[in-house]
Design an enzyme around this catalytic site. Structure first.
Site, PDB file in Angstrom:
ATOM      1  N   GLY A   1      21.096   1.619  35.048  1.00 45.61           N
ATOM      2  CA  GLY A   1      19.748   1.120  35.300  1.00 45.61           C
ATOM      3  C   GLY A   1      19.222   0.283  34.145  1.00 45.61           C
TER       4      GLY A   1
ATOM      5  CB  SER B   1      20.064   3.725  30.453  1.00 50.03           C
ATOM      6  OG  SER B   1      20.752   3.074  31.489  1.00 50.03           O
TER       7      SER B   1
ATOM      8  CB  CYS C   1      -5.032  -1.868   4.057  1.00 45.77           C
ATOM      9  SG  CYS C   1      -4.352  -2.138   5.730  1.00 45.77           S
TER      10      CYS C   1
ATOM     11  CE  LYS D   1      -7.412   1.520   3.171  1.00 44.30           C
ATOM     12  NZ  LYS D   1      -6.223   1.954   3.972  1.00 44.30           N
TER      13      LYS D   1
ATOM     14  CE  LYS E   1       6.443  15.917  34.385  1.00 40.84           C
ATOM     15  NZ  LYS E   1       7.162  15.044  35.322  1.00 40.84           N
TER      16      LYS E   1
ATOM     17  CG  ASN F   1      12.789  17.430  38.739  1.00 40.13           C
ATOM     18  OD1 ASN F   1      13.003  16.258  39.015  1.00 40.13           O
ATOM     19  ND2 ASN F   1      11.585  17.929  38.603  1.00 40.13           N
TER      20      ASN F   1
ATOM     21  CD  GLU G   1      -2.723   1.055   2.598  1.00 41.78           C
ATOM     22  OE1 GLU G   1      -3.644   1.884   2.738  1.00 41.78           O
ATOM     23  OE2 GLU G   1      -2.524   0.129   3.420  1.00 41.78           O
TER      24      GLU G   1
END
Length: 607
Positions: free
Chosen positions: A341, A344, A173, A137, A559, A414, A44
């Protein structure tokens, strides 16, 4: 009984690179011709890349696509493949019987009209240097990541092309997913093969759903069905290939591997057409490419690729998405904050698999709270994957800023993350690496990441991966390395130790959050399944945990809007799958209680 050698080119297109995609189509057509194919198909919108989103609304882009498909037809003929029918997905606009050509609101076939010139998602059949047939389509998805109903107009009618003495119907599709339409008309038209080209994004467990659907539709169409899918990464979408051909009885005749380009060639024994190709009806267009009987040949053994297990599939999807984003955006290397950690470490291992370890640049940025084992684990990780590694301590920089600014509480905590973000972006600017953010889906859900700190990055490989799955993938990747006789890429201590932002001595994530084995099931139901508070409580979740988690999720939308893209692997990923307002007083409280006022989400400084 006629035998058709079908070649399905499962390829990776680059969005907007019409010339490059056309070259790719010519190269793969040559391969198909060398294999003896009598019909070759591409996915497609392969010529433009997919999904084109609002580029479809630019007349210049539609014009470029239309010109490119005409040039491609001529180029294929000059390459010596003019007699080989090639099915190519591209962007076109409504014309002819699909359009309202005189402005009276009615199309040429008497239907309610489609405005002439509006974009359409189409396939073209290229033959003898021209566009011999076209199909638009019908069903335009408008859910999840799709907004095709907004940017395209639907086509009408079924296109059937005759290749030798075999009739092949075309679909795109979503036409396969919806009841009726082209599938039902395929049976009515008497086609022996239904060829469906797709740009179907990957989701966990979607593989089995697709195969079940293909089998069901093959039975409904009463013929063999070939399902061809894109492969590769495009922004936050991953296309997994997994093209398949099934008989009308549901038998898998051929299947391509997942997450890799592949030419799937299969010999199909099909009945000769008994349909009068001159007898077009209002819903069927017959186009005869050739009527000479197809020559008999010795069938070649079909390819039926082995399916990946769940963890291997997810890992492959993440690697595919990451490599596609890096390569297609002109980068050759990535930079990662290596903290020791688990997050990561997994991101670094993914990057090494996607790009090669020498293209991964790990930066350890220890603060006064960073433990010795975290620093050691980061160095161990870099050595295991062959990454470039450096240490840039941040304690002095943080101390200078803290003395000047006098932050306290969360702002002070922070500050470490934001100094790290500054260093990462400075290295990115000076050395040309793409910075990878390491936050996972669980953290993003509850706002447990520092804006302009550990959220810094151009791509987030774990954005749709819950924390519990991060651990699971790490264990799988190490076990896979051992199975292959290789060094496990992820230090065992990074997997085993409790997750911590190391904001203060002895801190762990569970100081601020429920245990991840409790948190992730709540998030799955609230974010993915869209269940409300009452439903969660009825299912047995602790009401206090539910109230705490859904409150964090709701307040963190601002955020998430500012976070980098990352590969989608679930049914509902943060981003275009889940579109919620940032400014909202609605909260999932007890029935009858007032909505809680919006407040700032809690934050931390993850590594």
């Amino acid at each position: 009984m006629p035998q058709l050698r079908l070649a399905l080119a499962q390829v990776d297109a680059v969005l907007g690179d019409l010339e490059g995609n056309a070259r790719m189509i010519r190269e793969w057509t040559a391969r198909a011709a060398d294999s003896g194919a009598q019909l070759v198909a591409f996915p497609e919108m392969v010529l433009t890349g997919y999904p084109v989103e609002d580029l479809a609304l630019r007349r210049s882009f539609v014009d470029a696509s239309r010109s490119a498909v005409l040039r491609l037809a001529a180029d294929l003929a000059s390459d010596g493949f003019g007699q080989l029918p090639v099915v190519v997905g591209y962007l076109d606009r409504a014309e002819g019987r699909d359009a309202d050509t005189d402005g009276d609101g009615v199309s040429e076939d008497g239907r309610t009209g489609i405005p002439k010139g509006m974009p359409q998602n189409c396939v073209a059949v290229l033959h003898q240097g021209r566009v011999a047939a076209r199909y638009a389509k019908h069903h335009l998805p408008n859910y999840g990541v799709f907004d095709e109903f907004r940017i395209f107009v639907p086509g009408h009618g079924l296109t059937v092309v005759r290749v030798g003495d075999v009739d092949v119907a075309l679909a795109i599709c979503e036409d396969l997913w919806q009841d009726g339409g082209p599938v039902a008309r395929t049976r009515e038209a008497g086609a022996e093969l239904l060829l469906v080209v797709n740009g179907s994004p990957y989701e966990r467990c979607k593989d089995d759903t697709r195969l079940d659907l293909v089998r069901r539709r093959a039975a409904e169409a009463g013929c063999t069905l070939a399902y061809l899918n894109l492969v590769g990464g495009q922004d936050d979408l991953v296309f997994d290939g997994d093209s398949v051909v099934v008989s009308a009885g549901g038998e898998v005749l051929a299947r391509a591997p997942q997450f890799t380009e592949h030419l799937l060639t299969v010999d199909l024994d099909l009945a000769a057409s008994t349909v009068d190709a001159d007898g077009d009806g209002p819903d069927v267009r017959h186009v005869v490419l050739s009527e000479e009987p197809l020559p008999e040949r010795t069938p070649e053994p079909p390819t039926i690729a082995t399916r990946l297990d769940d963890d291997a599939e997810v890992w492959s999807a993440l690697v595919t998405g990451l490599s596609g984003y890096v390569r297609k955006n002109g980068f050759s290397s990535v930079a990662i904050a290596m903290s020791g950690g688990i997050d990561s470490a997994v991101v670094a291992a993914l990057a090494a698999d996607a790009l090669g370890g020498r293209h991964v640049f790990g930066i350890s940025m220890p603060s006064e709270y960073s433990s010795d084992h975290s620093k050691d684990d980061a160095a161990d990780l870099a050595q295991r994957i062959g990454a470039d590694y450096r240490v840039e301590p941040i304690a002095d920089a943080v101390a200078v800023l803290q003395r000047q600014l006098g932050f306290t509480g969360v702002a002070e905590e922070n500050l470490q993350a934001r100094v790290r973000g500054l260093i990462l972006m400075g290295i990115s600017n000076s050395e040309g690496h793409l910075v990878l953010a390491t936050s996972n889906k669980s953290e993003l859900a509850v706002g447990y990441s520092t804006l302009y700190g550990d959220s810094v990055g151009g791509f987030a490989p774990l954005k749709d991966v819950p924390k519990t799955l991060v651990w699971q993938l790490a264990r799988w990747r190490n076990a896979e390395a051992e199975r292959l006789g290789q060094t496990p890429p992820i230090p065992e201590r990074s997997i085993a130790k409790p997750p911590s932002a190391e904001l203060r001595p002895g801190q762990t994530d569970q100081d601020s959050l429920p245990p991840y084995e409790v948190l992730d099931p709540v998030l799955e139901r609230y974010v993915v399944e869209a269940e409300g508070r009452s439903e969660l409580v009825e299912e047995g979740f602790d009401p206090e945990v539910v109230d705490r988690v859904v409150g964090l999720v709701d307040r963190a939308e601002w955020k998430r809007r500012q976070f980098a893209p990352g590969p989608k692997i679930s049914r509902v990923a943060f981003g275009r799958d889940r579109r919620l307002p940032i400014t909202s007083r609605w909260r999932e409280n007890e029935p009858g209680s007032p909505a809680a006022p919006a407040d700032q989400p809690t934050a931390k400084e993850p590594q």
